[in-house]
Scaffold this active site. Structure first.
Site, PDB file in Angstrom:
ATOM      1  N   ARG A   1      49.361 -32.602  -5.908  1.00  0.00           N
ATOM      2  CA  ARG A   1      50.502 -33.284  -5.336  1.00  0.00           C
ATOM      3  C   ARG A   1      50.654 -34.605  -6.182  1.00  0.00           C
ATOM      4  O   ARG A   1      51.566 -35.323  -5.722  1.00  0.00           O
ATOM      5  CB  ARG A   1      49.994 -33.836  -3.930  1.00  0.00           C
ATOM      6  CG  ARG A   1      48.913 -34.674  -4.089  1.00  0.00           C
ATOM      7  CD  ARG A   1      48.110 -35.310  -2.567  1.00  0.00           C
ATOM      8  NE  ARG A   1      46.777 -36.198  -2.588  1.00  0.00           N
ATOM      9  CZ  ARG A   1      46.417 -36.809  -1.982  1.00  0.00           C
ATOM     10  NH1 ARG A   1      47.091 -36.738  -0.569  1.00  0.00           N
ATOM     11  NH2 ARG A   1      45.422 -37.706  -1.961  1.00  0.00           N
TER      12      ARG A   1
ATOM     13  N   GLU B   1      46.987 -29.429   9.648  1.00  0.00           N
ATOM     14  CA  GLU B   1      46.959 -28.705   8.328  1.00  0.00           C
ATOM     15  C   GLU B   1      46.207 -27.415   8.211  1.00  0.00           C
ATOM     16  O   GLU B   1      45.309 -27.367   8.429  1.00  0.00           O
ATOM     17  CB  GLU B   1      46.274 -29.799   7.593  1.00  0.00           C
ATOM     18  CG  GLU B   1      46.717 -31.352   7.681  1.00  0.00           C
ATOM     19  CD  GLU B   1      45.860 -32.295   6.746  1.00  0.00           C
ATOM     20  OE1 GLU B   1      44.801 -32.003   6.113  1.00  0.00           O
ATOM     21  OE2 GLU B   1      45.654 -33.439   7.605  1.00  0.00           O
TER      22      GLU B   1
ATOM     23  N   HIS C   1      48.988 -30.325   3.838  1.00  0.00           N
ATOM     24  CA  HIS C   1      48.672 -31.440   4.606  1.00  0.00           C
ATOM     25  C   HIS C   1      49.802 -32.225   5.473  1.00  0.00           C
ATOM     26  O   HIS C   1      50.442 -33.054   4.959  1.00  0.00           O
ATOM     27  CB  HIS C   1      48.235 -32.428   3.464  1.00  0.00           C
ATOM     28  CG  HIS C   1      47.309 -33.787   4.074  1.00  0.00           C
ATOM     29  ND1 HIS C   1      48.115 -34.544   5.019  1.00  0.00           N
ATOM     30  CD2 HIS C   1      46.139 -34.191   3.825  1.00  0.00           C
ATOM     31  CE1 HIS C   1      47.092 -35.340   5.469  1.00  0.00           C
ATOM     32  NE2 HIS C   1      45.816 -35.178   4.658  1.00  0.00           N
TER      33      HIS C   1
HETATM   34  O1  TA6 Z   1      43.405 -34.506   6.086  1.00  0.00           O
HETATM   35  C1  TA6 Z   1      42.624 -35.703   6.817  1.00  0.00           C
HETATM   36  C2  TA6 Z   1      42.351 -36.629   5.299  1.00  0.00           C
HETATM   37  O2  TA6 Z   1      41.427 -35.894   4.622  1.00  0.00           O
HETATM   38  C3  TA6 Z   1      41.800 -37.868   5.908  1.00  0.00           C
HETATM   39  O3  TA6 Z   1      40.328 -38.093   5.764  1.00  0.00           O
HETATM   40  C4  TA6 Z   1      42.390 -39.136   5.270  1.00  0.00           C
HETATM   41  O4  TA6 Z   1      41.741 -39.355   4.253  1.00  0.00           O
HETATM   42  C5  TA6 Z   1      43.915 -38.235   4.900  1.00  0.00           C
HETATM   43  O5  TA6 Z   1      43.274 -36.910   4.778  1.00  0.00           O
HETATM   44  C6  TA6 Z   1      44.620 -38.937   3.976  1.00  0.00           C
HETATM   45  O6  TA6 Z   1      44.160 -38.670   2.766  1.00  0.00           O
HETATM   46  P1  TA6 Z   1      44.983 -39.418   1.398  1.00  0.00           P
HETATM   47  O7  TA6 Z   1      44.296 -38.832   0.223  1.00  0.00           O
HETATM   48  O8  TA6 Z   1      46.484 -38.749   1.351  1.00  0.00           O
HETATM   49  O9  TA6 Z   1      45.235 -40.870   1.571  1.00  0.00           O
END
Ligand code: TA6
Length: 314
Positions: A89, A271, A167
């Protein structure tokens, strides 16, 4: 033909980042930034935005864009040696001008094929050769389809092991009026309790506080019901056995610089993922992970739409 009717248009987005706009003949549309290979918009044929992107999202490398559908590869989470959610990403993808034949059952021309291969820098932190092909497509009814094909191209006999997630940030009217169907009675790893394993009780999942759960071995269909908008998102997934459900709630929202303090009320991440059991490919092997998103009117509140029927519909 003016641009609003072209099924695929390459143009400049925020901060001059390149993006592809997909337009389906009935009016639905989507946008994919080459930065991150990230979908940042999916609109229905009424022009309503169905995905959440934070008003404070930073469209500038190396920060990932906060919202849409970040691609978490080659690692989901922060358990490995890479930064959280890997680096796909945070990379600029290329348009795949000569993709291998793609079995598709749609007549829609609104699709784009992107490709990501490791740079020399990437090889230092993740010493594996692969080709990651991502197709983003709009179906005739406005469904949004993402298909990832990841091939191990090692010439030294090295296996490729990774975890993965789409995500997806869904836009919802009010998180306290949202329920998720299809994950009841399943086991999950709770990120808020040291990834301990629990079993989901009761029926639909509703939201009153921070949630960060990895449901394991989930069904192919999951429904997200937005009561106020009378809209149900349906996720159909293949090759992705797990599903992560995340809402940061107020405290975590305030702690994220690229997320508005109150924005947690208007988003929910569900997700499609492969996390509990990492995927391992031998040289030459290819993995395919697919999610298809649809948004259907749901008069569920009047009891006419049984969410179980939504999940069992073909
Ligand atoms: O998908 C959930 C997660 O793993 C949470 O723990 C939170 O950290 C979110 O992803 C967002 O992660 P990022 O690295 O995009 O800030």
């Amino acid at each position: 033909m003016s641009s609003e009717r072209v099924p695929v248009e390459l143009c400049k987005g925020i901060n001059g980042l390149e993006k592809v706009v997909l337009r389906e003949v009935r009016g639905s549309s989507a946008e994919v930034y080459l930065y991150g290979g990230q979908v940042t918009s999916w609109k229905n044929d009424h022009g309503e935005e169905l995905l959440f992107v934070s008003s404070k999202a930073i469209f500038r490398p190396p920060k990932a864009i906060r919202g849409g559908i970040p691609i978490c590869f080659p690692q989901f989470g922060n358990h490995g040696s890479l930064e959280q959610h890997g680096f796909a990403r945070n990379r600029v993808w290329s348009i795949d001008v000569d993709p291998p034949p793609f079995p598709t059952n749609t007549s829609s021309r609104a699709f784009i094929d992107l490709i990501l291969k490791p740079s020399e820098e990437d090889m230092k932190i993740f010493p594996h050769s692969y080709e990651f092909r991502l197709r983003v497509a709009l179906g005739p009814g406005g469904d949004l389809m993402l298909t990832s094909r990841i091939r191990n191209t090692s010439t030294e006999g090295r296996p490729l092991t990774f975890t993965f997630a789409y995500h997806t940030y869904f836009s919802v009217s009010d998180i306290s009026e949202v329920r998720v169907e299809g994950l009841e009675t399943l086991d999950y790893l709770d990120n808020l309790q040291n990834k301990e394993r629990f079993t989901e009780q009761g029926d639909a999942i509703t939201f009153e506080s921070e949630v960060d759960k990895i449901y394991v071995s989930t069904p192919t269909k999951i429904a997200i019901l937005d009561h106020e908008k009378k809209r149900t998102f349906v996720i159909r997934k293949d090759g992705l056995p797990d599903a992560v459900v995340w809402n940061p709630w107020d405290k975590k929202a305030k702690a994220m610089a690229d997320f508005g303090d109150d924005e947690y009320k208007h988003m929910l991440c569900v997700e499609a993922a492969a996390v509990e059991k990492p995927i391992t490919l031998k040289p030459g092997e290819e993995w395919r992970g697919r999610q298809e998103l649809s948004a259907v009117p749901s008069s569920y509140c009047s009891g006419q739409l049984d969410p179980q029927k939504v999940l069992q519909s073909s």
